[in-house]
Design an enzyme around this catalytic site. Structure first.
Site, PDB file in Angstrom:
ATOM      1  N   ASP A 114      -9.000  -6.893  -6.832  1.00  0.00           N
ATOM      2  CA  ASP A 114      -9.472  -5.493  -5.914  1.00  0.00           C
ATOM      3  C   ASP A 114     -11.443  -4.671  -5.763  1.00  0.00           C
ATOM      4  OD1 ASP A 114      -7.024  -4.844  -5.291  1.00  0.00           O
ATOM      5  OD2 ASP A 114      -6.592  -3.264  -6.256  1.00  0.00           O
ATOM      6  N   LYS A 165     -13.580  -9.657  -3.956  1.00  0.00           N
ATOM      7  CA  LYS A 165     -14.067 -11.254  -3.589  1.00  0.00           C
ATOM      8  C   LYS A 165     -13.929 -11.780  -2.226  1.00  0.00           C
ATOM      9  CE  LYS A 165     -10.771 -11.336  -6.778  1.00  0.00           C
ATOM     10  NZ  LYS A 165     -10.076 -10.175  -7.314  1.00  0.00           N
ATOM     11  N   GLY A 197      -3.485  -9.024  -2.924  1.00  0.00           N
ATOM     12  CA  GLY A 197      -3.741  -9.172  -1.310  1.00  0.00           C
ATOM     13  C   GLY A 197      -5.283  -8.638  -1.005  1.00  0.00           C
ATOM     14  N   HIS A 198      -5.089 -10.066   0.171  1.00  0.00           N
ATOM     15  CA  HIS A 198      -6.667  -9.469   0.846  1.00  0.00           C
ATOM     16  C   HIS A 198      -6.556  -9.715   2.655  1.00  0.00           C
ATOM     17  CE1 HIS A 198     -10.145 -11.392   1.213  1.00  0.00           C
ATOM     18  NE2 HIS A 198      -9.862 -12.455   2.157  1.00  0.00           N
ATOM     19  N   THR A 199      -7.179  -8.503   3.112  1.00  0.00           N
ATOM     20  CA  THR A 199      -7.307  -8.151   4.500  1.00  0.00           C
ATOM     21  C   THR A 199      -8.478  -9.379   4.823  1.00  0.00           C
ATOM     22  OG1 THR A 199      -6.427  -5.855   3.691  1.00  0.00           O
ATOM     23  CG2 THR A 199      -7.159  -6.413   6.023  1.00  0.00           C
ATOM     24  N   GLN A 227      -6.311 -10.909  -8.771  1.00  0.00           N
ATOM     25  CA  GLN A 227      -6.572 -10.300  -9.637  1.00  0.00           C
ATOM     26  C   GLN A 227      -7.947 -10.498 -10.730  1.00  0.00           C
ATOM     27  OE1 GLN A 227      -3.512 -11.932 -10.051  1.00  0.00           O
ATOM     28  NE2 GLN A 227      -2.886 -11.096  -8.909  1.00  0.00           N
TER      29      GLN A 227
HETATM   30  P1  IMP Z   1       1.795  -7.528 -11.699  1.00  0.00           P
HETATM   31  O1  IMP Z   1       0.745  -8.541 -11.535  1.00  0.00           O
HETATM   32  O2  IMP Z   1       2.590  -7.187 -10.310  1.00  0.00           O
HETATM   33  O3  IMP Z   1       3.202  -7.886 -12.146  1.00  0.00           O
HETATM   34  O4  IMP Z   1       0.991  -6.781 -11.842  1.00  0.00           O
HETATM   35  C1  IMP Z   1       0.284  -6.121 -12.903  1.00  0.00           C
HETATM   36  C2  IMP Z   1      -0.328  -5.584 -13.184  1.00  0.00           C
HETATM   37  O5  IMP Z   1      -1.799  -5.764 -12.157  1.00  0.00           O
HETATM   38  C3  IMP Z   1      -0.405  -3.910 -12.847  1.00  0.00           C
HETATM   39  O6  IMP Z   1      -1.083  -3.315 -13.071  1.00  0.00           O
HETATM   40  C4  IMP Z   1      -0.941  -4.699 -10.576  1.00  0.00           C
HETATM   41  O7  IMP Z   1      -0.664  -2.852 -10.587  1.00  0.00           O
HETATM   42  C5  IMP Z   1      -2.253  -5.130 -11.544  1.00  0.00           C
HETATM   43  N1  IMP Z   1      -2.711  -5.855 -10.382  1.00  0.00           N
HETATM   44  C6  IMP Z   1      -1.821  -7.629 -10.090  1.00  0.00           C
HETATM   45  N2  IMP Z   1      -2.095  -8.139  -9.367  1.00  0.00           N
HETATM   46  C7  IMP Z   1      -3.161  -7.169  -8.087  1.00  0.00           C
HETATM   47  C8  IMP Z   1      -4.500  -7.738  -7.664  1.00  0.00           C
HETATM   48  O8  IMP Z   1      -4.423  -8.406  -7.013  1.00  0.00           O
HETATM   49  N3  IMP Z   1      -5.129  -6.354  -7.281  1.00  0.00           N
HETATM   50  C9  IMP Z   1      -5.158  -5.326  -8.068  1.00  0.00           C
HETATM   51  N4  IMP Z   1      -4.056  -5.879  -9.114  1.00  0.00           N
HETATM   52  C10 IMP Z   1      -3.014  -5.867  -9.241  1.00  0.00           C
END
Ligand code: IMP
Length: 408
Positions: free
Chosen positions: A13, A16, A40-42, A222
């Protein structure tokens, strides 16, 4: 020719999208190399809001081809939904514009169930519940189902899904979940087979030649501090998020990667569990969360907010061998009397900037902001190339000119 890699330097977040959108305009290929629908990307397509999760940023530009790499995981129903939204807002993504590596693993109902049930236990880490962890687990366990498996004769595909259910249902039940039936998993795979096959690419080295002729953009998901190996384990995601992961995850020829553009927010946010040394629990944190619209694009969860941690940032820059930093959302801190950052274990205080540009002169940044940026550069060891100055896609201030990102 070398090809830029964009990675987040914090906990995801970082904004990017602003940079990938900008570079995607000039790219022939936009390539995702890790993660799945946890990202997630809006974006705005013809005035319609679309949240993309798995589809790369090249979706915005007709010229760009998009690639979901071997290191990604795909939840077929979620990807289908995403493609339908894009089709409604703009035009259908045809197989000429979207390619899926045959080696990418599929997230099936059993993966979603495993992630969901784990999050109800005291072993929760606050995942996005998109089945990401379990999909990478079954991949490493060599029981996963790959996108290319959708082409198998029905009997062989069934056998794979049966084995997956056989080994992981006992775990699901033992964790307090209800069994995920073979039928529901097979149903999702069969549906996926009905539409996904034309998008699949079978090449072992899809970018070996392409990297010598076309402009590619490697889009990380991420952030570095969520890297499964190098992040703040166990509060991490289940893939490698550092820039080096692009080589394995696309896959992309190693000698053709670079520059590495690391994206960091002017402050820090995190969703999910895990320590934030600089976390703000007071009204300053509330204000930043509100002004920065810090709510997850995938889950809607409020993001935790803190001051910048330069010790972590420096490590992230080094782990990804960043060429430079883009600092996003510095406008969110406008009006703060004081801005802080953690460096070498101690807080440093900076006078805030009442406006982004002194007297509205957009050619310059406010000297207090410049002083903050100067400190960041020194601590991180690389230049802050550009600064995000507002929500608009074009709101970017280049501090050292705009380089050619695809240097020959
Ligand atoms: P997972 O990737 O769903 O297994 O989550 C593992 C950790 O990564 C958690 O703390 C999520 O909140 C974080 N996380 C996964 N994808 C994102 C993202 O795109 N943005 C922010 N945090 C993420």
């Amino acid at each position: 020719m070398k090809h830029p890699v964009v990675v987040g330097l914090q906990y995801g977040d970082e904004g990017k999208g602003k940079v990938t959108d900008l570079l995607a305009q000039e790219a022939d290929w936009v390539i995702r190399f890790n993660g799945g629908s946890n990202a997630g990307h809006t974006i705005w397509l013809n005035g319609k809001k679309v949240v993309t999760h798995s589809v790369p940023s090249g979706v915005l530009y007709e010229k760009a081809q998009n690639y979901i790499g071997a290191g990604c995981v795909i939840e077929p129903r979620a990807l289908r939904k995403e493609l339908n939204e894009i089709a409604t807002a703009a035009a259908p993504m045809k197989p000429e514009r979207l390619k899926i590596d045959f080696r990418a693993h599929l997230t099936l109902p059993i993966h979603l169930a495993l992630d969901g049930v784990r999050e109800t236990t005291n072993q929760s880490i606050g995942t996005t519940k998109r089945g990401i962890g379990p999909t990478y687990v079954t991949k490493m366990d060599r029981l996963g189902v790959r996108a290319g498996d959708l082409r198998l004769p029905t009997g062989d595909l069934k056998a794979k899904i049966e084995a997956l259910c056989q080994f992981y249902n006992p775990l699901l039940k033992a964790s307090g979940g209800t069994e995920s039936s073979f039928e529901e998993n097979f149903q999702v795979a069969r549906e996926a087979g009905d539409w996904m096959l034309p998008f699949l690419v079978d090449e072992l080295t899809p970018f070996y030649d392409v990297a010598r002729q076309k402009r590619c953009l490697l889009e990380g998901a991420q952030g570095v501090l969520l890297d499964a190996d190098h992040g703040r384990y166990p509060f991490v995601t289940s893939s490698n998020t550092i820039a080096g992961a692009a080589a394995a995850g696309a896959p992309f020829p190693l000698s053709k990667l670079g520059p590495v553009i690391g994206i960091a927010k002017a402050y820090l946010t995190r969703v999910g569990l895990g320590e934030i040394a600089t976390e703000l629990f007071d009204e300053t944190g509330e204000r930043i969360r509100k002004n920065g619209h810090e709510f997850g694009a995938t889950t809607g969860r409020p993001r935790r907010v803190g001051w910048l941690n330069l010790d972590e940032l420096r490590a992230a820059v080094r782990l990804s061998d960043c060429t430079y930093i883009f600092l996003t959302k510095s406008d969110v801190l406008t009006g703060e009397k004081e801005v802080k950052a953690l460096y070498e274990g101690e807080y440093h205080s900076f006078p805030g900037w009442p406006e982004m540009h002194p007297g509205g002169d957009t050619k310059r940044l406010h000297p207090n902001l410049e002083a903050y940026l100067g400190f960041i550069e020194k601590a991180a060891g690389v230049p802050v190339l550009a600064v995000g100055t507002g929500t608009d896609r074009s709101a970017l201030h280049w501090r050292h000119g705009r380089p050619d990102f695809w240097k020959v």
